[in-house]
Scaffold this motif. Sequence first.
Motif, PDB file in Angstrom:
ATOM      1  N   SER A  32      -7.747   6.818   5.893  1.00 60.68           N
ATOM      2  CA  SER A  32      -6.921   5.898   5.108  1.00 60.68           C
ATOM      3  C   SER A  32      -5.479   6.372   5.110  1.00 60.68           C
ATOM      4  O   SER A  32      -5.173   7.473   5.560  1.00 60.68           O
ATOM      5  CB  SER A  32      -7.439   5.804   3.672  1.00 60.68           C
ATOM      6  OG  SER A  32      -7.329   7.053   3.023  1.00 60.68           O
ATOM      7  N   PHE A  33      -4.594   5.520   4.604  1.00 63.07           N
ATOM      8  CA  PHE A  33      -3.190   5.872   4.450  1.00 63.07           C
ATOM      9  C   PHE A  33      -2.673   5.255   3.162  1.00 63.07           C
ATOM     10  O   PHE A  33      -3.270   4.342   2.616  1.00 63.07           O
ATOM     11  CB  PHE A  33      -2.362   5.421   5.656  1.00 63.07           C
ATOM     12  CG  PHE A  33      -2.355   3.928   5.868  1.00 63.07           C
ATOM     13  CD1 PHE A  33      -1.356   3.142   5.324  1.00 63.07           C
ATOM     14  CD2 PHE A  33      -3.349   3.316   6.612  1.00 63.07           C
ATOM     15  CE1 PHE A  33      -1.353   1.768   5.514  1.00 63.07           C
ATOM     16  CE2 PHE A  33      -3.349   1.942   6.817  1.00 63.07           C
ATOM     17  CZ  PHE A  33      -2.348   1.168   6.264  1.00 63.07           C
ATOM     18  N   GLU A  34      -1.559   5.768   2.691  1.00 58.04           N
ATOM     19  CA  GLU A  34      -0.968   5.321   1.428  1.00 58.04           C
ATOM     20  C   GLU A  34       0.416   4.741   1.692  1.00 58.04           C
ATOM     21  O   GLU A  34       1.172   5.272   2.497  1.00 58.04           O
ATOM     22  CB  GLU A  34      -0.851   6.535   0.511  1.00 58.04           C
ATOM     23  CG  GLU A  34      -0.534   6.210  -0.911  1.00 58.04           C
ATOM     24  CD  GLU A  34      -0.630   7.452  -1.778  1.00 58.04           C
ATOM     25  OE1 GLU A  34       0.422   7.838  -2.340  1.00 58.04           O
ATOM     26  OE2 GLU A  34      -1.734   8.018  -1.884  1.00 58.04           O
ATOM     27  N   VAL A  35       0.707   3.642   1.010  1.00 54.87           N
ATOM     28  CA  VAL A  35       2.020   2.998   1.109  1.00 54.87           C
ATOM     29  C   VAL A  35       2.583   2.872  -0.304  1.00 54.87           C
ATOM     30  O   VAL A  35       1.877   2.411  -1.204  1.00 54.87           O
ATOM     31  CB  VAL A  35       1.917   1.599   1.758  1.00 54.87           C
ATOM     32  CG1 VAL A  35       3.290   0.969   1.877  1.00 54.87           C
ATOM     33  CG2 VAL A  35       1.239   1.673   3.115  1.00 54.87           C
ATOM     34  N   PRO A  36       3.841   3.278  -0.511  1.00 58.77           N
ATOM     35  CA  PRO A  36       4.411   3.186  -1.861  1.00 58.77           C
ATOM     36  C   PRO A  36       4.643   1.741  -2.300  1.00 58.77           C
ATOM     37  O   PRO A  36       4.646   0.817  -1.481  1.00 58.77           O
ATOM     38  CB  PRO A  36       5.744   3.925  -1.730  1.00 58.77           C
ATOM     39  CG  PRO A  36       6.067   3.931  -0.275  1.00 58.77           C
ATOM     40  CD  PRO A  36       4.767   3.842   0.461  1.00 58.77           C
ATOM     41  N   ALA A  37       4.841   1.564  -3.592  1.00 60.31           N
ATOM     42  CA  ALA A  37       5.164   0.243  -4.144  1.00 60.31           C
ATOM     43  C   ALA A  37       6.496  -0.248  -3.594  1.00 60.31           C
ATOM     44  O   ALA A  37       7.362   0.548  -3.218  1.00 60.31           O
ATOM     45  CB  ALA A  37       5.228   0.324  -5.670  1.00 60.31           C
ATOM     46  N   GLN A  38       6.643  -1.558  -3.527  1.00 64.89           N
ATOM     47  CA  GLN A  38       7.888  -2.200  -3.095  1.00 64.89           C
ATOM     48  C   GLN A  38       8.334  -1.705  -1.722  1.00 64.89           C
ATOM     49  O   GLN A  38       9.500  -1.394  -1.504  1.00 64.89           O
ATOM     50  CB  GLN A  38       8.998  -1.981  -4.131  1.00 64.89           C
ATOM     51  CG  GLN A  38       8.643  -2.402  -5.541  1.00 64.89           C
ATOM     52  CD  GLN A  38       8.246  -3.875  -5.647  1.00 64.89           C
ATOM     53  OE1 GLN A  38       8.850  -4.736  -5.033  1.00 64.89           O
ATOM     54  NE2 GLN A  38       7.218  -4.147  -6.426  1.00 64.89           N
ATOM     55  N   ALA A  39       7.393  -1.629  -0.779  1.00 61.43           N
ATOM     56  CA  ALA A  39       7.694  -1.127   0.562  1.00 61.43           C
ATOM     57  C   ALA A  39       7.193  -2.112   1.617  1.00 61.43           C
ATOM     58  O   ALA A  39       6.416  -3.010   1.329  1.00 61.43           O
ATOM     59  CB  ALA A  39       7.043   0.238   0.765  1.00 61.43           C
ATOM     60  N   LYS A  40       7.645  -1.900   2.836  1.00 61.40           N
ATOM     61  CA  LYS A  40       7.220  -2.704   3.976  1.00 61.40           C
ATOM     62  C   LYS A  40       6.566  -1.758   4.974  1.00 61.40           C
ATOM     63  O   LYS A  40       7.076  -0.672   5.221  1.00 61.40           O
ATOM     64  CB  LYS A  40       8.436  -3.367   4.618  1.00 61.40           C
ATOM     65  CG  LYS A  40       8.114  -4.272   5.789  1.00 61.40           C
ATOM     66  CD  LYS A  40       9.357  -4.772   6.491  1.00 61.40           C
ATOM     67  CE  LYS A  40      10.104  -5.746   5.618  1.00 61.40           C
ATOM     68  NZ  LYS A  40      11.212  -6.413   6.343  1.00 61.40           N
ATOM     69  N   PHE A  41       5.407  -2.159   5.533  1.00 60.15           N
ATOM     70  CA  PHE A  41       4.757  -1.342   6.552  1.00 60.15           C
ATOM     71  C   PHE A  41       4.242  -2.235   7.669  1.00 60.15           C
ATOM     72  O   PHE A  41       3.994  -3.424   7.481  1.00 60.15           O
ATOM     73  CB  PHE A  41       3.635  -0.481   5.954  1.00 60.15           C
ATOM     74  CG  PHE A  41       2.462  -1.241   5.404  1.00 60.15           C
ATOM     75  CD1 PHE A  41       1.296  -1.364   6.133  1.00 60.15           C
ATOM     76  CD2 PHE A  41       2.511  -1.830   4.147  1.00 60.15           C
ATOM     77  CE1 PHE A  41       0.202  -2.047   5.623  1.00 60.15           C
ATOM     78  CE2 PHE A  41       1.427  -2.512   3.619  1.00 60.15           C
ATOM     79  CZ  PHE A  41       0.270  -2.629   4.365  1.00 60.15           C
ATOM     80  N   SER A  42       4.106  -1.633   8.859  1.00 59.85           N
ATOM     81  CA  SER A  42       3.696  -2.370  10.053  1.00 59.85           C
ATOM     82  C   SER A  42       2.344  -1.884  10.537  1.00 59.85           C
ATOM     83  O   SER A  42       2.035  -0.693  10.455  1.00 59.85           O
ATOM     84  CB  SER A  42       4.725  -2.167  11.165  1.00 59.85           C
ATOM     85  OG  SER A  42       5.989  -2.634  10.767  1.00 59.85           O
TER      86      SER A  42
END
Length: 101
Positions: free
Chosen positions: A76-86
């Motif tokens: 798994s991976f984590e993405v912070p709030a209010q962010a954009k990921f591809s």
Amino acid sequence: MSEIKNVTIIKKANIYFDGQVTSRRVLFADGSTKSLGIMLPGEYVFNTGVKEIMAGDLEVLIPGEDRWMMVTGGGSFEVPAQAKFSLKIKTVTDYCCSYIG
């Protein structure tokens, strides 16, 4: 995670990218929420509202990183709030997204 017990599932699908990505919301007794879905091969960009932890067989470019990361085999991976990921999806992929916040 191959089985989830004692939950409520929202039947109405979330549909993104002209049907290439779909998911259903899963509500837990403790108030937490996840989504379970399927992504067809392609490249996608998502925006987060809250912090997310996502799992699936895919490649991800996380905000602030300059290299794509391969996620497989229950990783798994984590993405912070209010962010954009591809994401890059090579084969039809089941995914699970946990919303933290």
